[in-house]
Motif scaffolding. Sequence first.
Motif, PDB file in Angstrom:
ATOM      1  N   PRO A  93      10.797  31.650   6.325  1.00 48.93           N
ATOM      2  CA  PRO A  93      10.332  31.073   5.053  1.00 48.93           C
ATOM      3  C   PRO A  93       8.935  30.474   5.213  1.00 48.93           C
ATOM      4  CG  PRO A  93      11.938  29.630   6.109  1.00 48.93           C
ATOM      5  CD  PRO A  93      11.927  30.904   6.902  1.00 48.93           C
ATOM      6  N   ALA A  94       8.178  30.459   4.131  1.00 44.86           N
ATOM      7  CA  ALA A  94       6.821  29.911   4.168  1.00 44.86           C
ATOM      8  C   ALA A  94       6.860  28.426   4.501  1.00 44.86           C
ATOM      9  CB  ALA A  94       6.133  30.137   2.830  1.00 44.86           C
ATOM     10  N   LYS A  95       5.866  27.989   5.229  1.00 44.70           N
ATOM     11  CA  LYS A  95       5.767  26.576   5.591  1.00 44.70           C
ATOM     12  C   LYS A  95       5.166  25.800   4.420  1.00 44.70           C
ATOM     13  CE  LYS A  95       4.648  25.762   9.766  1.00 44.70           C
ATOM     14  NZ  LYS A  95       3.871  25.672  11.035  1.00 44.70           N
ATOM     15  N   VAL A  96       5.761  24.666   4.118  1.00 47.31           N
ATOM     16  CA  VAL A  96       5.219  23.824   3.056  1.00 47.31           C
ATOM     17  C   VAL A  96       4.652  22.551   3.676  1.00 47.31           C
ATOM     18  CG1 VAL A  96       6.798  24.699   1.304  1.00 47.31           C
ATOM     19  CG2 VAL A  96       7.438  22.682   2.632  1.00 47.31           C
ATOM     20  N   PHE A  97       3.758  21.911   2.951  1.00 44.79           N
ATOM     21  CA  PHE A  97       3.116  20.691   3.416  1.00 44.79           C
ATOM     22  C   PHE A  97       3.435  19.565   2.438  1.00 44.79           C
ATOM     23  CE2 PHE A  97       0.935  24.151   5.354  1.00 44.79           C
ATOM     24  CZ  PHE A  97       0.630  23.706   6.626  1.00 44.79           C
ATOM     25  N   ALA A  98       3.877  18.450   2.988  1.00 44.43           N
ATOM     26  CA  ALA A  98       4.260  17.289   2.179  1.00 44.43           C
ATOM     27  C   ALA A  98       3.481  16.070   2.648  1.00 44.43           C
ATOM     28  CB  ALA A  98       5.760  17.032   2.296  1.00 44.43           C
ATOM     29  N   LEU A  99       3.311  15.108   1.752  1.00 43.15           N
ATOM     30  CA  LEU A  99       2.631  13.867   2.123  1.00 43.15           C
ATOM     31  C   LEU A  99       3.506  13.034   3.045  1.00 43.15           C
ATOM     32  CD1 LEU A  99       1.042  12.641  -1.224  1.00 43.15           C
ATOM     33  CD2 LEU A  99      -0.146  13.586   0.741  1.00 43.15           C
ATOM     34  N   THR A 100       2.890  12.430   4.042  1.00 46.18           N
ATOM     35  CA  THR A 100       3.577  11.442   4.864  1.00 46.18           C
ATOM     36  C   THR A 100       3.577  10.101   4.119  1.00 46.18           C
ATOM     37  OG1 THR A 100       1.549  10.764   5.967  1.00 46.18           O
ATOM     38  CG2 THR A 100       2.777  12.591   6.962  1.00 46.18           C
ATOM     39  N   ASP A 101       4.293   9.126   4.639  1.00 44.10           N
ATOM     40  CA  ASP A 101       4.254   7.790   4.034  1.00 44.10           C
ATOM     41  C   ASP A 101       2.832   7.243   4.061  1.00 44.10           C
ATOM     42  OD1 ASP A 101       6.957   7.850   3.541  1.00 44.10           O
ATOM     43  OD2 ASP A 101       7.495   6.756   5.372  1.00 44.10           O
ATOM     44  N   CYS A 102       2.133   7.499   5.165  1.00 44.77           N
ATOM     45  CA  CYS A 102       0.742   7.042   5.282  1.00 44.77           C
ATOM     46  C   CYS A 102      -0.133   7.720   4.227  1.00 44.77           C
ATOM     47  CB  CYS A 102       0.216   7.347   6.686  1.00 44.77           C
ATOM     48  SG  CYS A 102      -1.506   6.909   6.958  1.00 44.77           S
ATOM     49  N   GLY A 103       0.073   9.019   4.026  1.00 46.19           N
ATOM     50  CA  GLY A 103      -0.702   9.745   3.041  1.00 46.19           C
ATOM     51  C   GLY A 103      -0.432   9.268   1.629  1.00 46.19           C
ATOM     52  N   ARG A 104       0.830   8.980   1.332  1.00 43.98           N
ATOM     53  CA  ARG A 104       1.174   8.495  -0.008  1.00 43.98           C
ATOM     54  C   ARG A 104       0.556   7.122  -0.255  1.00 43.98           C
ATOM     55  NH1 ARG A 104       4.589  10.598  -3.410  1.00 43.98           N
ATOM     56  NH2 ARG A 104       5.396  12.001  -1.799  1.00 43.98           N
ATOM     57  N   ASP A 105       0.544   6.281   0.771  1.00 45.78           N
ATOM     58  CA  ASP A 105      -0.020   4.942   0.611  1.00 45.78           C
ATOM     59  C   ASP A 105      -1.533   4.976   0.405  1.00 45.78           C
ATOM     60  OD1 ASP A 105       2.454   3.807   0.871  1.00 45.78           O
ATOM     61  OD2 ASP A 105       2.223   3.258   2.984  1.00 45.78           O
ATOM     62  N   SER A 106      -2.171   6.079   0.820  1.00 43.05           N
ATOM     63  CA  SER A 106      -3.633   6.147   0.698  1.00 43.05           C
ATOM     64  C   SER A 106      -4.086   6.336  -0.743  1.00 43.05           C
ATOM     65  CB  SER A 106      -4.179   7.291   1.563  1.00 43.05           C
ATOM     66  OG  SER A 106      -3.782   8.551   1.056  1.00 43.05           O
ATOM     67  N   PHE A 107      -3.177   6.731  -1.628  1.00 46.48           N
ATOM     68  CA  PHE A 107      -3.534   6.883  -3.031  1.00 46.48           C
ATOM     69  C   PHE A 107      -3.391   5.554  -3.756  1.00 46.48           C
ATOM     70  CE2 PHE A 107      -2.738  11.233  -1.812  1.00 46.48           C
ATOM     71  CZ  PHE A 107      -3.762  11.898  -2.454  1.00 46.48           C
ATOM     72  N   ASP A 108      -4.131   5.450  -4.856  1.00 50.64           N
ATOM     73  CA  ASP A 108      -4.209   4.167  -5.555  1.00 50.64           C
ATOM     74  C   ASP A 108      -2.847   3.685  -6.047  1.00 50.64           C
ATOM     75  OD1 ASP A 108      -6.890   4.281  -5.143  1.00 50.64           O
ATOM     76  OD2 ASP A 108      -7.342   5.140  -7.097  1.00 50.64           O
ATOM     77  N   GLN A 109      -2.078   4.569  -6.672  1.00 58.59           N
ATOM     78  CA  GLN A 109      -0.759   4.214  -7.190  1.00 58.59           C
ATOM     79  C   GLN A 109      -0.799   2.936  -8.041  1.00 58.59           C
ATOM     80  OE1 GLN A 109       1.787   4.027  -3.757  1.00 58.59           O
ATOM     81  NE2 GLN A 109       2.058   6.228  -3.699  1.00 58.59           N
ATOM     82  N   ALA A 110      -1.807   2.827  -8.894  1.00 56.71           N
ATOM     83  CA  ALA A 110      -1.985   1.695  -9.810  1.00 56.71           C
ATOM     84  C   ALA A 110      -2.360   0.399  -9.090  1.00 56.71           C
ATOM     85  CB  ALA A 110      -0.726   1.459 -10.654  1.00 56.71           C
ATOM     86  N   TYR A 111      -2.643   0.475  -7.784  1.00 58.45           N
ATOM     87  CA  TYR A 111      -3.047  -0.743  -7.084  1.00 58.45           C
ATOM     88  C   TYR A 111      -4.397  -1.243  -7.578  1.00 58.45           C
ATOM     89  CZ  TYR A 111       0.708   0.358  -3.781  1.00 58.45           C
ATOM     90  OH  TYR A 111       1.918   0.632  -3.204  1.00 58.45           O
ATOM     91  N   ASP A 112      -5.290  -0.312  -7.967  1.00 59.89           N
ATOM     92  CA  ASP A 112      -6.593  -0.720  -8.492  1.00 59.89           C
ATOM     93  C   ASP A 112      -6.421  -1.599  -9.728  1.00 59.89           C
ATOM     94  OD1 ASP A 112      -8.165   0.479  -6.624  1.00 59.89           O
ATOM     95  OD2 ASP A 112      -8.520   2.297  -7.755  1.00 59.89           O
ATOM     96  N   GLN A 113      -5.563  -1.182 -10.636  1.00 56.63           N
ATOM     97  CA  GLN A 113      -5.341  -1.965 -11.847  1.00 56.63           C
ATOM     98  C   GLN A 113      -4.694  -3.294 -11.525  1.00 56.63           C
ATOM     99  OE1 GLN A 113      -6.452  -1.102 -14.952  1.00 56.63           O
ATOM    100  NE2 GLN A 113      -5.901  -3.235 -15.365  1.00 56.63           N
ATOM    101  N   LEU A 114      -3.768  -3.283 -10.567  1.00 58.38           N
ATOM    102  CA  LEU A 114      -3.127  -4.526 -10.150  1.00 58.38           C
ATOM    103  C   LEU A 114      -4.153  -5.490  -9.572  1.00 58.38           C
ATOM    104  CD1 LEU A 114      -0.569  -6.228  -9.590  1.00 58.38           C
ATOM    105  CD2 LEU A 114      -0.366  -5.008  -7.415  1.00 58.38           C
ATOM    106  N   ALA A 115      -5.048  -4.957  -8.720  1.00 57.93           N
ATOM    107  CA  ALA A 115      -6.070  -5.809  -8.115  1.00 57.93           C
ATOM    108  C   ALA A 115      -7.015  -6.369  -9.166  1.00 57.93           C
ATOM    109  CB  ALA A 115      -6.851  -5.015  -7.066  1.00 57.93           C
ATOM    110  N   ALA A 116      -7.430  -5.519 -10.105  1.00 57.41           N
ATOM    111  CA  ALA A 116      -8.329  -5.974 -11.162  1.00 57.41           C
ATOM    112  C   ALA A 116      -7.656  -7.036 -12.034  1.00 57.41           C
ATOM    113  CB  ALA A 116      -8.782  -4.794 -12.021  1.00 57.41           C
ATOM    114  N   ASP A 117      -6.387  -6.829 -12.345  1.00 59.42           N
ATOM    115  CA  ASP A 117      -5.658  -7.818 -13.147  1.00 59.42           C
ATOM    116  C   ASP A 117      -5.551  -9.150 -12.401  1.00 59.42           C
ATOM    117  OD1 ASP A 117      -5.315  -5.981 -15.141  1.00 59.42           O
ATOM    118  OD2 ASP A 117      -3.250  -5.472 -14.624  1.00 59.42           O
TER     119      ASP A 117
END
Length: 282
Positions: A93-117
């Motif tokens: 089967p083809a190999k798939v690539f998924a985000l690690t926990d570290c990779g997921r944490d590197s995205f903003d995930q609304a943290y920018d808005q939280l910080a600004a607020d």
Amino acid sequence: MPVSGELRNNGLVKNVGGAAQGAAEEQTTGERRTRNRVARSILDHGPSTAADLAERLGLTQAAVRRHLDALVAENVVEPREQRVYGHRGRGRPAKVFALTDCGRDSFDQAYDQLAADALRWIAQSAGDGEDGQAAVTAFARARVAAQAERYRAIVDAAAPEDRAKALARALSADGYAATARSASTPGPAGEQLCQHHCPVAHTAEQFPQLCEAEAEVFSRLLGTHVQRLATIAHGDGVCTTFIPETGPRTGQAAPPRPAAPASGATDHAPSATASTSGRNPA
């Protein structure tokens, strides 16, 4: 910095070398942007094959695999065996690539808005006007204090002429993709510290105190006055800080513009001291 045994009449070689280095940094920035697009596509669509990513992003599979290899090395994504439901055909089967926990944490995930607020709440709680701005400034300085202490040991261990490069390496380890090189344009001798990524750029657009506090830290760590020439928060492609070879002197000429601005950098960023770095024009 003078180099012993330097060849004479090599000004052209220096200029070409500076241009080549600037082009290399611009290419590095472009590579980073594409790599971020690959990771973002996995975040948006879930575990993906190289073929899936190539089709979505309009890239060749070879290019996608090269970026995936780099992301795996950075622990942003990880390869997995693709789950097959129902009848399984021949072959692996083809190999798939998924985000690690570290990779997921590197995205903003609304943290920018939280910080600004949070910063807006701090300013309002301290009162309108100067009191509110002073409270945000105090927070910004406290935020970078721990970061500065970690960097101090690295910078102090380097030779004086290598301290800007040591600081760039420390910043890169924290995700700023930083480089340091000699300023090759006419003007005062010195170096340019370039940060090709800023994790807090969106928040810094509203609260330039974050940029100001960072510039103050650079000045203390390097033991000299520094000047911000451009910031990502201001809309430039790269955060660029000029570091003079010696301390500031009365009547010193203004520092040079960035030698090779990255793609997307504007031509109108004002020369800024630590007290105005990152501030949007009125």
